[in-house]
Structure formats: C-alpha cells, structure tokens
Scaffold this active site. Structure first.
Site, PDB file in Angstrom:
ATOM      1  N   TRP A   1     -20.849  32.333  -5.455  1.00  0.00           N
ATOM      2  CA  TRP A   1     -20.893  32.055  -4.015  1.00  0.00           C
ATOM      3  C   TRP A   1     -19.514  31.763  -3.433  1.00  0.00           C
ATOM      4  O   TRP A   1     -19.259  32.058  -2.265  1.00  0.00           O
ATOM      5  CB  TRP A   1     -21.886  30.930  -3.707  1.00  0.00           C
ATOM      6  CG  TRP A   1     -23.301  31.379  -3.906  1.00  0.00           C
ATOM      7  CD1 TRP A   1     -24.173  30.948  -4.865  1.00  0.00           C
ATOM      8  CD2 TRP A   1     -24.023  32.389  -3.164  1.00  0.00           C
ATOM      9  NE1 TRP A   1     -25.375  31.603  -4.766  1.00  0.00           N
ATOM     10  CE2 TRP A   1     -25.314  32.491  -3.733  1.00  0.00           C
ATOM     11  CE3 TRP A   1     -23.696  33.209  -2.081  1.00  0.00           C
ATOM     12  CZ2 TRP A   1     -26.279  33.385  -3.245  1.00  0.00           C
ATOM     13  CZ3 TRP A   1     -24.667  34.102  -1.599  1.00  0.00           C
ATOM     14  CH2 TRP A   1     -25.931  34.176  -2.177  1.00  0.00           C
TER      15      TRP A   1
ATOM     16  N   ASP B   1     -19.461  24.478   1.233  1.00  0.00           N
ATOM     17  CA  ASP B   1     -20.779  25.092   1.209  1.00  0.00           C
ATOM     18  C   ASP B   1     -21.663  24.212   0.331  1.00  0.00           C
ATOM     19  O   ASP B   1     -21.493  24.154  -0.885  1.00  0.00           O
ATOM     20  CB  ASP B   1     -20.650  26.511   0.618  1.00  0.00           C
ATOM     21  CG  ASP B   1     -21.998  27.170   0.345  1.00  0.00           C
ATOM     22  OD1 ASP B   1     -23.045  26.550   0.628  1.00  0.00           O
ATOM     23  OD2 ASP B   1     -21.991  28.311  -0.156  1.00  0.00           O
TER      24      ASP B   1
ATOM     25  N   LYS C   1     -32.663  26.376   0.140  1.00  0.00           N
ATOM     26  CA  LYS C   1     -32.541  25.921  -1.238  1.00  0.00           C
ATOM     27  C   LYS C   1     -33.169  24.540  -1.387  1.00  0.00           C
ATOM     28  O   LYS C   1     -34.012  24.324  -2.224  1.00  0.00           O
ATOM     29  CB  LYS C   1     -31.072  25.870  -1.673  1.00  0.00           C
ATOM     30  CG  LYS C   1     -30.308  27.170  -1.441  1.00  0.00           C
ATOM     31  CD  LYS C   1     -30.805  28.314  -2.336  1.00  0.00           C
ATOM     32  CE  LYS C   1     -30.369  29.701  -1.855  1.00  0.00           C
ATOM     33  NZ  LYS C   1     -28.970  29.979  -1.931  1.00  0.00           N
TER      34      LYS C   1
HETATM   35  C1  LIG Z   1     -28.137  30.970  -1.350  1.00  0.00           C
HETATM   36  C2  LIG Z   1     -26.732  30.579  -1.113  1.00  0.00           C
HETATM   37  C3  LIG Z   1     -25.981  31.165  -0.073  1.00  0.00           C
HETATM   38  C4  LIG Z   1     -26.487  32.296   0.795  1.00  0.00           C
HETATM   39  O1  LIG Z   1     -27.578  31.997   1.579  1.00  0.00           O
HETATM   40  P1  LIG Z   1     -28.362  33.135   2.390  1.00  0.00           P
HETATM   41  O2  LIG Z   1     -29.185  32.342   3.348  1.00  0.00           O
HETATM   42  O3  LIG Z   1     -29.147  33.933   1.423  1.00  0.00           O
HETATM   43  O4  LIG Z   1     -27.357  33.967   3.097  1.00  0.00           O
HETATM   44  C5  LIG Z   1     -24.685  30.734   0.093  1.00  0.00           C
HETATM   45  N1  LIG Z   1     -24.152  29.772  -0.692  1.00  0.00           N
HETATM   46  C6  LIG Z   1     -24.847  29.184  -1.690  1.00  0.00           C
HETATM   47  C7  LIG Z   1     -24.197  28.130  -2.521  1.00  0.00           C
HETATM   48  C8  LIG Z   1     -26.155  29.577  -1.931  1.00  0.00           C
HETATM   49  O5  LIG Z   1     -26.847  29.001  -2.931  1.00  0.00           O
END
Ligand SMILES: *Cc1c(COP(=O)(O)O)cnc(C)c1O
Length: 362
Positions: free
Chosen positions: A103, A173, A197
């Site tokens: 990511w 993030d 998540k």
């Molecule tokens: C799932 C995830 C993303 C991307 O999310 P989407 O909503 O699928 O675009 C970005 N960063 C991390 C750490 C993730 O686990």
C-alpha cells in the site's frame, strides 16, 4: 455467532460488530419514524444532517481530535487518497515516503505523478517483513510532508513508533488500523482511512486534516472534488455523500464509545492477536512472516511448509466455517485479518482448528 454467520477473516470489506448490524437491520425500513431508510433519504434533510453531525462529533470524542483539525467524509475509498494527498500537499513538489509494502508502493507511484518523490526508508530488502528505522531520516529542507502507511494490510507490519519527521508534516494511511488503538492526532498533519477495513461499508474514506493544510491556491487543473477544502467548507456535503457509509460508521463510533473507547479496544486487540501469535511462535508447522517487533495486531500473514499445503489449509478452514484466510495473491500463504469486530472467540476457534490440523498433518 447468530444467524449462521461465519468467522470472516477477510482483509476488507471485513466484519462489523453484530450489535451494530442488528441496529441497522431494525432501522432499515423506517429510520426512527422518518418513514424511510437512510438509503432513501435526502442528504439535505434534517434527519440526515443529525446523522452526519453525530458521526463527526462521536469520532472527535473517540480520537480526541483537536479543534484545529477538520474531519471529512470523502468518496472514492482509500485509493483516491493516494492522489488527493499529493495534489493537495505538494506545495514545493517534494515529498518523502517510507516504503513498507504494497500500500505504500501504491501511494508512492501515484505521488510520482505530481512531484518529486524521495523514498527515505524501505524494507524492500527483506520482503517488507519489518518497519525500517525512521529515527533519523534524510529529509530535504523543502519536503512538503513525510508519508507512511501505518499498517500494511498485505504484509502485516505496523508502526509502534512514529517516524521522526524533523518538523515536517506527517501523513498516515491508517486504513487497516483506524480506531484499533489510541492515536495522538496532534502528531499528524493528515490521517486518512478507507473505512471498509475496520469501521464500515466500502466506498468512503475518513480524512482528518489540520486546518492550515487546506489550500485556496491549488493549481487550476486540480478538480474541485479533489481539493480537501471543498469538503471542509461544505461539511462533507458538497455533493451527495455516501450517506449509507456515514450512517454505518456513525453507529460503529457510538459502539466503540459505549464499549470503553480506544484504550479498551486496544486491550482487546492485543489479547486477541497474542492468541494467534503465541500459537504461531510455538508451531512447528505454521510460521509468521513478520519480525516480532513490528507485527500488526490487525493482519497476520503466515505460511505452512509449502504452497500446496497452504492451499489445503485454506480449503480446510473454509469448510470449517473460517472464511477468507487466503493470503493476498502478491505474497501467498495465509492471512488472518482480525480487526476490531472479530470476536476473541473467532481467533480462539481458529487456533484450535490450526492446532488440530497441525497434529494431523505435521
Ligand atoms: C484497502 C487499503 C487501501 C485501499 O482502499 P480502497 O478503498 O480499496 O481503495 C489503501 N490503503 C490500505 C492500507 C488499505 O488496507
């Protein structure tokens, strides 16, 4: 588990707390006397305004968000944030990124479209199985920010200590660890998290941004929707927002508040993860893939002695009611995602199953 639900170990979209789902189910035909569901409701209505306002207020309480930070609900999930961060914060056109896995690599590749990206630390040398030392990074004077993926969902690492950014703005993030433990928001310039998540349904990100980072002077080419200030000025109601996701997330915020807040969930998450890690540490069949000091409490990747056996274990777990344990296609093996809503009983049951499996196959 009620209603024949399975223990769902998916990395996302992932489990939500059962009491929250029950509340949502009870309100789905008629939200509190409004005669309609939240899915059918005008985002400009008083009823929805209250849902939105409470969601923000509850999140502020939960994370103790200082007054000089805005809370935004933005569509486009997590991925849009890779571009938005770079578009909005690269004033000098220089940004530092820590490369820790899948990511952060996505974030790096997107940011390169907008400016000069300096990778100031990386764990690529050991297959992203650890968090590099970030205590003395080489950060250029003109860097606009330092970016981290605070929990690498696919690789299973997390930061227990934030980087020394040498006074530069820290951007994180937090998608796969959002609200999993206490967080000192004042240490960051911007935190963002895709909510599917650890909080609610897919399709939305929560962004927490320090007010001085909002800008009037973005290049003309930046779409209106991708300027954070557009959302800050409109209280996240610039256009029709993801009303349903805001509503569901709001319920999860309330649920966490009434269950002891982030300290309590942190305690439960530590206990839960320890059950699985303790098993992996003593197993002669299964092994974890991440350095102990950097192991995520949310995503636990592990392997059996061979690829063939990995596939057999995944099939056996699925048949036994443990869903989505297949590792991400980029790394293989297995992965148990054990977010806030995964009950301790789910992890205990999985460990019992794996123990039995080992006894029969080792
Ligand atoms: C799932 C995830 C993303 C991307 O999310 P989407 O909503 O699928 O675009 C970005 N960063 C991390 C750490 C993730 O686990």
């Amino acid at each position: 588990m009620k209603f024949d639900r399975v223990y769902n170990f998916s990395a996302g979209p992932a489990m939500m707390p059962e009491p929250v789902l029950e509340e949502i189910a009870a309100e789905v035909l008629n939200y509190r006397g409004s005669g309609m569901s939240v899915m059918e409701m005008s985002h400009r209505s008083k009823v929805f305004q209250q849902i939105r306002d409470e969601a923000e207020a509850d999140l502020r309480k939960l994370m103790n968000i200082p007054d000089n930070y805005k809370v935004l609900f933005i569509q486009g999930g997590g991925t849009v944030q890779f571009a938005m961060v770079a578009m909005n914060l690269m004033k000098n056109g220089v940004a530092c990124y820590v490369e820790t896995g899948a990511w952060s690599k996505k974030a790096i590749n997107e940011a390169k479209k907008y400016g000069d990206v300096k990778i100031v630390a990386s764990s690529k040398d050991k297959n992203f199985s650890y968090i590099p030392d970030c205590s003395d990074l080489d950060i250029p004077e003109n860097a606009d920010y330092v970016y981290i993926c605070e929990n690498e969902t696919i690789n299973g690492t997390t930061y227990y200590e934030l980087p020394n950014t040498k006074g530069k703005v820290l951007v994180a993030d937090q998608s796969s660890m959002f609200l999993s433990r206490p967080c000192d928001v004042s240490k960051y310039g911007l935190i963002w998290a895709g909510v599917q998540k650890n909080v609610g349904p897919a399709g939305m990100a929560v962004v927490i941004i320090r007010e001085d980072l909002l800008r009037d002077d973005l290049p003309q080419s930046v779409p209106t929707y991708l300027n954070y200030k557009t959302h800050a000025d409109a209280d996240s109601l610039y256009n029709t927002p993801n009303c349903w996701a805001i509503y569901c997330c709001g319920k999860v915020f309330k649920y966490l508040l009434s269950n002891g807040g982030l300290e309590a969930i942190d305690r439960r998450n530590r206990e839960k993860a320890a059950i699985l890690y303790d098993f992996l540490d003593q197993s002669k069949f299964f092994s974890g893939a991440v350095e102990k000091k950097d192991r995520s409490l949310m995503n636990v990747p592990f392997v059996s002695p061979s690829k063939e056996q990995d596939a057999e274990v995944v099939a056996a777990t699925k048949a036994a009611g443990f869903d989505n344990l297949k590792g991400h296609k980029s790394v293989g093996g297995l992965r148990a995602s054990i977010y806030n809503a995964m009950p301790k009983e789910g992890v205990e049951a999985l460990v019992e199953f794996l123990k039995q499996y080992e006894a029969e196959h080792a």
